[in-house]
Design a protein around this motif. Structure first.
Motif, PDB file in Angstrom:
ATOM      1  N   ILE A   1      55.260 -86.639  38.795  1.00  0.00           N
ATOM      2  CA  ILE A   1      55.596 -86.843  37.251  1.00  0.00           C
ATOM      3  C   ILE A   1      55.343 -85.904  36.730  1.00  0.00           C
ATOM      4  O   ILE A   1      55.229 -84.592  35.967  1.00  0.00           O
ATOM      5  N   SER A   2      53.673 -85.546  36.290  1.00  0.00           N
ATOM      6  CA  SER A   2      51.769 -85.204  35.929  1.00  0.00           C
ATOM      7  C   SER A   2      52.704 -83.520  36.482  1.00  0.00           C
ATOM      8  O   SER A   2      52.759 -82.663  35.904  1.00  0.00           O
ATOM      9  N   SER A   3      52.553 -83.510  37.343  1.00  0.00           N
ATOM     10  CA  SER A   3      52.662 -82.038  38.560  1.00  0.00           C
ATOM     11  C   SER A   3      54.551 -81.754  37.610  1.00  0.00           C
ATOM     12  O   SER A   3      53.822 -79.693  37.381  1.00  0.00           O
ATOM     13  N   VAL A   4      55.263 -82.243  37.336  1.00  0.00           N
ATOM     14  CA  VAL A   4      56.328 -81.483  37.035  1.00  0.00           C
ATOM     15  C   VAL A   4      56.543 -80.855  36.119  1.00  0.00           C
ATOM     16  O   VAL A   4      56.645 -79.979  35.095  1.00  0.00           O
ATOM     17  N   ARG A   5      56.247 -81.899  35.433  1.00  0.00           N
ATOM     18  CA  ARG A   5      55.262 -81.192  33.448  1.00  0.00           C
ATOM     19  C   ARG A   5      54.901 -79.795  33.554  1.00  0.00           C
ATOM     20  O   ARG A   5      54.616 -79.203  33.122  1.00  0.00           O
ATOM     21  N   VAL A   6      53.873 -80.092  34.429  1.00  0.00           N
ATOM     22  CA  VAL A   6      52.969 -78.664  34.537  1.00  0.00           C
ATOM     23  C   VAL A   6      53.690 -77.412  34.811  1.00  0.00           C
ATOM     24  O   VAL A   6      54.041 -76.184  35.041  1.00  0.00           O
ATOM     25  N   ALA A   7      54.640 -78.114  36.059  1.00  0.00           N
ATOM     26  CA  ALA A   7      55.279 -76.620  36.459  1.00  0.00           C
ATOM     27  C   ALA A   7      56.561 -76.223  36.170  1.00  0.00           C
ATOM     28  O   ALA A   7      56.278 -74.756  35.759  1.00  0.00           O
ATOM     29  N   ALA A   8      56.954 -77.508  35.228  1.00  0.00           N
ATOM     30  CA  ALA A   8      57.716 -76.721  33.830  1.00  0.00           C
ATOM     31  C   ALA A   8      57.356 -75.793  32.344  1.00  0.00           C
ATOM     32  O   ALA A   8      58.141 -75.533  32.093  1.00  0.00           O
ATOM     33  N   GLY A   9      56.015 -76.122  32.732  1.00  0.00           N
ATOM     34  CA  GLY A   9      55.502 -75.702  31.286  1.00  0.00           C
ATOM     35  C   GLY A   9      56.226 -75.723  29.777  1.00  0.00           C
ATOM     36  O   GLY A   9      56.930 -77.035  30.298  1.00  0.00           O
ATOM     37  N   ASP A  10      55.271 -75.710  28.999  1.00  0.00           N
ATOM     38  CA  ASP A  10      54.838 -75.883  27.477  1.00  0.00           C
ATOM     39  C   ASP A  10      56.619 -76.029  27.111  1.00  0.00           C
ATOM     40  O   ASP A  10      57.130 -76.479  25.807  1.00  0.00           O
ATOM     41  N   SER A  11      56.723 -74.478  26.591  1.00  0.00           N
ATOM     42  CA  SER A  11      57.603 -74.031  26.197  1.00  0.00           C
ATOM     43  C   SER A  11      59.261 -74.378  26.912  1.00  0.00           C
ATOM     44  O   SER A  11      60.331 -74.609  25.449  1.00  0.00           O
ATOM     45  N   VAL A  12      59.561 -75.124  27.924  1.00  0.00           N
ATOM     46  CA  VAL A  12      60.160 -75.957  28.159  1.00  0.00           C
ATOM     47  C   VAL A  12      60.867 -77.051  27.313  1.00  0.00           C
ATOM     48  O   VAL A  12      61.917 -77.261  26.556  1.00  0.00           O
ATOM     49  N   TYR A  13      59.748 -77.540  27.069  1.00  0.00           N
ATOM     50  CA  TYR A  13      59.955 -79.290  26.137  1.00  0.00           C
ATOM     51  C   TYR A  13      59.871 -78.422  24.625  1.00  0.00           C
ATOM     52  O   TYR A  13      60.608 -79.285  24.036  1.00  0.00           O
ATOM     53  N   ASP A  14      59.393 -77.719  24.760  1.00  0.00           N
ATOM     54  CA  ASP A  14      59.693 -76.754  22.624  1.00  0.00           C
ATOM     55  C   ASP A  14      60.794 -76.253  22.421  1.00  0.00           C
ATOM     56  O   ASP A  14      61.752 -76.234  21.716  1.00  0.00           O
ATOM     57  N   ARG A  15      61.938 -75.577  23.450  1.00  0.00           N
ATOM     58  CA  ARG A  15      62.771 -75.674  23.609  1.00  0.00           C
ATOM     59  C   ARG A  15      64.011 -76.097  23.424  1.00  0.00           C
ATOM     60  O   ARG A  15      64.771 -76.608  22.715  1.00  0.00           O
ATOM     61  N   LYS A  16      63.709 -77.395  24.142  1.00  0.00           N
ATOM     62  CA  LYS A  16      64.544 -78.644  23.993  1.00  0.00           C
ATOM     63  C   LYS A  16      64.175 -79.423  23.086  1.00  0.00           C
ATOM     64  O   LYS A  16      64.710 -80.313  22.201  1.00  0.00           O
ATOM     65  N   GLN A  17      63.064 -79.285  22.270  1.00  0.00           N
ATOM     66  CA  GLN A  17      62.999 -80.230  20.593  1.00  0.00           C
ATOM     67  C   GLN A  17      63.854 -79.390  19.788  1.00  0.00           C
ATOM     68  O   GLN A  17      64.715 -79.819  19.071  1.00  0.00           O
ATOM     69  N   LEU A  18      64.065 -78.196  19.935  1.00  0.00           N
ATOM     70  CA  LEU A  18      64.721 -76.915  19.021  1.00  0.00           C
ATOM     71  C   LEU A  18      66.481 -77.357  19.050  1.00  0.00           C
ATOM     72  O   LEU A  18      66.686 -76.970  18.823  1.00  0.00           O
ATOM     73  N   LEU A  19      66.489 -77.431  20.060  1.00  0.00           N
ATOM     74  CA  LEU A  19      67.865 -77.165  20.335  1.00  0.00           C
ATOM     75  C   LEU A  19      68.114 -78.862  19.969  1.00  0.00           C
ATOM     76  O   LEU A  19      69.602 -78.837  19.136  1.00  0.00           O
ATOM     77  N   GLN A  20      67.537 -79.745  20.369  1.00  0.00           N
ATOM     78  CA  GLN A  20      68.070 -81.569  19.925  1.00  0.00           C
ATOM     79  C   GLN A  20      68.418 -81.345  18.094  1.00  0.00           C
ATOM     80  O   GLN A  20      68.814 -81.805  18.289  1.00  0.00           O
ATOM     81  N   ARG A  21      66.709 -80.716  18.274  1.00  0.00           N
ATOM     82  CA  ARG A  21      66.894 -80.178  16.603  1.00  0.00           C
ATOM     83  C   ARG A  21      68.321 -79.685  15.588  1.00  0.00           C
ATOM     84  O   ARG A  21      68.574 -80.136  14.982  1.00  0.00           O
ATOM     85  N   TRP A  22      68.664 -78.695  16.765  1.00  0.00           N
ATOM     86  CA  TRP A  22      70.041 -77.406  16.175  1.00  0.00           C
ATOM     87  C   TRP A  22      71.390 -78.667  16.063  1.00  0.00           C
ATOM     88  O   TRP A  22      72.396 -78.591  15.245  1.00  0.00           O
TER      89      TRP A  22
END
Length: 83
Positions: free
Chosen positions: A57-78
């Motif tokens: 899971i740590s490797s998957v998080r690195v592979a996804a990159g930080d921007s993926v999680y930032d966009r997910k939070q933005l979408l959830q707030r929207w």
């Protein structure tokens, strides 16, 4: 049972193998498929044995990159009407 199935001790037991696959699928379903594929290639090429679920899971998080999680939070707030 699911907790113990998450650990990578191979016993040759088909039932345990099925449970392990189920636990891994449950834990990885929130991540983008491209990141899971990338992390699996990293593991295959650089590891002698199957990594732990936590390490993978740590490797998957690195592979996804930080921007993926930032966009997910933005979408959830929207979607919640907060934007």
């Amino acid at each position: 049972m699911k907790l113990f199935a998450a650990f990578n001790l191979y016993t040759g037991d088909q039932g345990k193998l099925n449970a392990q696959v189920g636990v891994w699928a449950d834990e990885l379903e929130e991540f983008p498929l491209y990141a899971i594929r990338k992390a699996s290639r990293w593991a295959i090429r650089s590891q002698e044995k199957l990594p732990t679920l936590a390490k993978f899971i740590s490797s998957v998080r690195v592979a996804a990159g930080d921007s993926v999680y930032d966009r997910k939070q933005l979408l959830q707030r929207w979607l919640a009407g907060g934007i």
